[in-house]
Enzyme design. Structure first.
Site, PDB file in Angstrom:
ATOM      1  N   LYS A  68       0.833  -1.203   0.000  1.00  0.00           N
ATOM      2  CA  LYS A  68       0.000   0.000   0.000  1.00  0.00           C
ATOM      3  C   LYS A  68       0.872   1.260   0.000  1.00  0.00           C
ATOM      4  O   LYS A  68       0.623   2.200  -0.759  1.00  0.00           O
ATOM      5  CB  LYS A  68      -0.943  -0.019   1.205  1.00  0.00           C
ATOM      6  CG  LYS A  68      -1.951  -1.168   1.174  1.00  0.00           C
ATOM      7  CD  LYS A  68      -2.934  -1.101   2.320  1.00  0.00           C
ATOM      8  CE  LYS A  68      -2.284  -1.388   3.657  1.00  0.00           C
ATOM      9  NZ  LYS A  68      -1.778  -2.768   3.759  1.00  0.00           N
ATOM     10  N   ASP A 113      -1.377   6.747   6.201  1.00  0.00           N
ATOM     11  CA  ASP A 113      -1.384   5.323   6.537  1.00  0.00           C
ATOM     12  C   ASP A 113      -2.281   5.088   7.749  1.00  0.00           C
ATOM     13  O   ASP A 113      -2.422   5.969   8.606  1.00  0.00           O
ATOM     14  CB  ASP A 113       0.045   4.862   6.837  1.00  0.00           C
ATOM     15  CG  ASP A 113       0.186   3.345   6.771  1.00  0.00           C
ATOM     16  OD1 ASP A 113      -0.752   2.674   6.291  1.00  0.00           O
ATOM     17  OD2 ASP A 113       1.227   2.841   7.211  1.00  0.00           O
ATOM     18  N   ARG A 221       6.601  -8.020   1.851  1.00  0.00           N
ATOM     19  CA  ARG A 221       7.480  -7.502   2.911  1.00  0.00           C
ATOM     20  C   ARG A 221       8.198  -8.655   3.616  1.00  0.00           C
ATOM     21  O   ARG A 221       9.396  -8.571   3.909  1.00  0.00           O
ATOM     22  CB  ARG A 221       6.665  -6.692   3.914  1.00  0.00           C
ATOM     23  CG  ARG A 221       7.506  -6.095   5.051  1.00  0.00           C
ATOM     24  CD  ARG A 221       6.635  -5.356   6.034  1.00  0.00           C
ATOM     25  NE  ARG A 221       5.975  -4.221   5.401  1.00  0.00           N
ATOM     26  CZ  ARG A 221       4.908  -3.607   5.908  1.00  0.00           C
ATOM     27  NH1 ARG A 221       4.370  -4.033   7.032  1.00  0.00           N
ATOM     28  NH2 ARG A 221       4.379  -2.569   5.286  1.00  0.00           N
TER      29      ARG A 221
END
Length: 355
Positions: A68, A113, A221
């Site tokens: 994102k 975020d 990640r």
């Protein structure tokens, strides 16, 4: 350590940080997987650039680590615009948000975020900024308070959330484009790992990268993090090349098993099976049994364990499935939850059962 050695060490550290930063894709064409979202974003951005106007506000949802933040930076890069980055918890007062909004240049991207955690007064201020590019700053208190309208340069808000259900209806409705990011398949992660290995100059074999991809929980990640840890192992205890054998040995050292479960995941399953006979057991009790906070168990462990078909949430509490018993090398008792499920669940096809 001499001054020269210290300079060399600092330079090496800075060089490594620079190398890690380059792993993230900078353009949509470099973004691996999420093909539907990528194509939709491409249309949105190209259309806005053709009209010479900022694109609609963008909401990205999905589990942590799927890209994102990377996509927010890509949006700014594709538009050739500046980007301002903040997070929902950091915006405690409406004045904090007003200061950020009024500092934006025309066409800039504002990335927030964990936008679902933004304070309520700041959220209400954001409504008028998103729709009318205007904010009303309240000066003074009580009957003498005055609302001063301030114009905001046209901008694009990119909001990211891991819990889209916590967003209010008015907030969600103000986004012109909403996208959900899905977990990656092992094949997609394999491509991503080989790309990262080339950038980091890590020699890796095809079966070595595939082994890491299969243990990365469908998350880029985690894949990049495991690649760096396997690289360390390969450089210190092997010949520097990430092979199948090296990857397996390294991931064993770091307590990552063949499904991608780490120490905490296995502790949760072991407590369920050994201490509570498979459940059901409440979240708080389970968290105490593994020595963690309930939020950690619920937000860090459970999403993947449920998706992998190893744990189920029921009205009475958490339950270990038959697959969990077998994964731990135990024989499941008769009537175990999920006994009709396959013993090797498909983590990415959506075929696992959730309750």
């Amino acid at each position: 350590m001499t001054d020269h050695e210290g300079l060399v060490s600092a330079y090496a550290s800075d060089a490594e940080l620079d190398a890690e930063a380059t792993v993230r894709p900078k353009r949509l064409a470099e973004f691996i997987a999420q093909h539907r979202v990528r194509d939709q974003l491409d249309l949105l951005l190209r259309g806005a650039m053709g009209r010479g106007t900022p694109p609609d506000h963008i909401l990205l949802s999905g589990p942590p680590g799927l890209g994102k933040t990377t996509l927010a930076n890509i949006v700014a890069a594709e538009l050739g615009a500046g980007i301002r980055v903040t997070s929902g918890p950091a915006i405690e007062r409406s004045g904090d948000l007003a200061a950020i909004l009024t500092s934006l240049g025309e066409g800039d991207v504002l990335f927030i975020d964990e936008i679902h955690r933004i304070a309520k007064p700041a959220e209400e201020l954001l409504y008028s900024a998103m729709e009318d590019f205007r904010v009303d700053v309240i000066v003074g208190k009580g009957p003498g308070a005055t609302a001063i309208p301030l114009d905001v340069e046209p901008f694009t808000l990119v909001g990211a959330t891991t819990r889209s259900g916590l967003l209010t209806g008015p907030m969600r409705d103000r986004f012109g484009f909403v996208a959900h990011l899905d977990f990656y398949t092992p094949a997609e992660l394999d491509v991503l790992i080989q790309r990262s290995a080339r950038i980091l100059r890590v020699p890796v074999t095809e079966d070595g990268s595939a082994e890491i991809a299969g243990r990365s929980r469908g998350t880029p990640r985690i894949a990049n993090r495991l690649l760096r840890r396997v690289r360390d192992f390969a450089e210190v205890r092997a010949d520097g090349t990430v092979t199948l054998e090296t990857a397996r040995a390294a991931l064993h050292v770091y307590d990552v098993d063949e499904l991608g479960l780490d120490r905490l995941d296995k502790a949760v399953l072991t407590a369920l099976v050994d201490s509570f006979r498979g459940g059901p057991v409440g979240l708080s009790t389970l968290a105490v049994a593994v020595g963690e906070q309930p939020d950690t168990v619920e937000e860090v462990c459970e999403p993947f364990l449920v998706r992998a078909g190893l744990l189920a949430r029921t009205p009475r509490g958490r339950v270990a499935t038959e697959a969990a018993w077998r994964h731990l090398g135990r024989t499941p008792p008769n009537g175990t939850f999920g006994a009709a499920m396959p013993s090797t669940p498909d983590l990415f096809s959506g075929g696992s059962q959730e309750v």
